[in-house]
Design an enzyme around this catalytic site. Sequence first.
Site, PDB file in Angstrom:
ATOM      1  N   LYS A 112      31.444  39.859  45.530  1.00 31.91           N
ATOM      2  CA  LYS A 112      30.033  40.086  45.201  1.00 31.91           C
ATOM      3  C   LYS A 112      29.246  38.794  45.423  1.00 31.91           C
ATOM      4  CE  LYS A 112      28.711  42.649  41.775  1.00 31.91           C
ATOM      5  NZ  LYS A 112      28.089  43.877  42.259  1.00 31.91           N
ATOM      6  N   SER A 113      28.030  38.940  45.917  1.00 32.97           N
ATOM      7  CA  SER A 113      27.211  37.765  46.210  1.00 32.97           C
ATOM      8  C   SER A 113      26.879  36.964  44.951  1.00 32.97           C
ATOM      9  CB  SER A 113      25.934  38.169  46.946  1.00 32.97           C
ATOM     10  OG  SER A 113      25.141  39.004  46.139  1.00 32.97           O
ATOM     11  N   THR A 114      26.810  37.622  43.800  1.00 31.07           N
ATOM     12  CA  THR A 114      26.538  36.912  42.545  1.00 31.07           C
ATOM     13  C   THR A 114      27.561  35.798  42.331  1.00 31.07           C
ATOM     14  OG1 THR A 114      25.597  38.905  41.577  1.00 31.07           O
ATOM     15  CG2 THR A 114      26.293  37.189  40.036  1.00 31.07           C
ATOM     16  N   ALA A 116      29.806  34.680  44.855  1.00 34.82           N
ATOM     17  CA  ALA A 116      29.889  33.860  46.068  1.00 34.82           C
ATOM     18  C   ALA A 116      28.817  32.772  46.073  1.00 34.82           C
ATOM     19  CB  ALA A 116      29.766  34.736  47.305  1.00 34.82           C
ATOM     20  N   LEU A 137      43.320  40.758  41.673  1.00 35.90           N
ATOM     21  CA  LEU A 137      42.190  40.014  42.228  1.00 35.90           C
ATOM     22  C   LEU A 137      42.526  38.531  42.253  1.00 35.90           C
ATOM     23  CD1 LEU A 137      39.604  41.753  39.899  1.00 35.90           C
ATOM     24  CD2 LEU A 137      39.816  42.194  42.355  1.00 35.90           C
ATOM     25  N   GLU A 138      42.223  37.879  43.359  1.00 36.21           N
ATOM     26  CA  GLU A 138      42.441  36.439  43.479  1.00 36.21           C
ATOM     27  C   GLU A 138      41.081  35.748  43.509  1.00 36.21           C
ATOM     28  OE1 GLU A 138      43.687  38.279  46.449  1.00 36.21           O
ATOM     29  OE2 GLU A 138      45.573  38.819  45.502  1.00 36.21           O
ATOM     30  N   GLN A 181      51.547  49.182  40.968  1.00 34.32           N
ATOM     31  CA  GLN A 181      51.455  48.005  40.099  1.00 34.32           C
ATOM     32  C   GLN A 181      50.424  48.212  38.999  1.00 34.32           C
ATOM     33  OE1 GLN A 181      50.447  44.798  42.783  1.00 34.32           O
ATOM     34  NE2 GLN A 181      48.260  45.169  42.636  1.00 34.32           N
TER      35      GLN A 181
END
Length: 189
Positions: A112-114, A116, A137-138, A181
């Site tokens: 998400k740009s928020t 980034a 998520l990494e 997973q």
Amino acid sequence: MAIKSDRWIREMSEKHGMIEPYAENQVRFDKNGEKLISYGVSSYGYDVRCAREFKVFTNVHSAIVDPKNFDEKSFIDIESDVCIIPPNSFALARTIEYFRIPRNVLTVCLGKSTYARCGIIVNVTPLEPEWEGHVTLEFSNTTNLPARIYAGEGVAQMLFFESDEVCETSYKDRGGKYQGQTGVTLPKT
């Protein structure tokens, strides 16, 4: 291959359990009216939320990062509504949502740009046909300042691409190591 719309995402989630839990529309405020980083279905994607479990990279045990022989002591476990990633460091988390990807669909994750725009990069490999599970998520903090990740709020967007033909061998068929997973999953060989 064609990107799939909000109508398709809604139908696949409601009738086939593709995304559970599924959030209709873009949720931007909590129950008290406080602003959130948005999550839920969008025009051509689905913004996922981060769960409250995190693994933050540390070197207190002087470990060497080796993807073939990963030392679990490289992370410290945190359960919280907020995760602070140290400067130039890394954390793992998982989605709240559980995914079941159809056999003729490939799902690509974008940050998400928020986040980034704050120097926080999200990386997830594609969700392959017939893969299912919570997405690990990494997060990379590329700044020289500590960075916050908020649990229960949007962190990345999933885009769904439907192929014009069904694959011969799906992730499930080949017994993929991350099939089914749950929780934050560390590297496997």
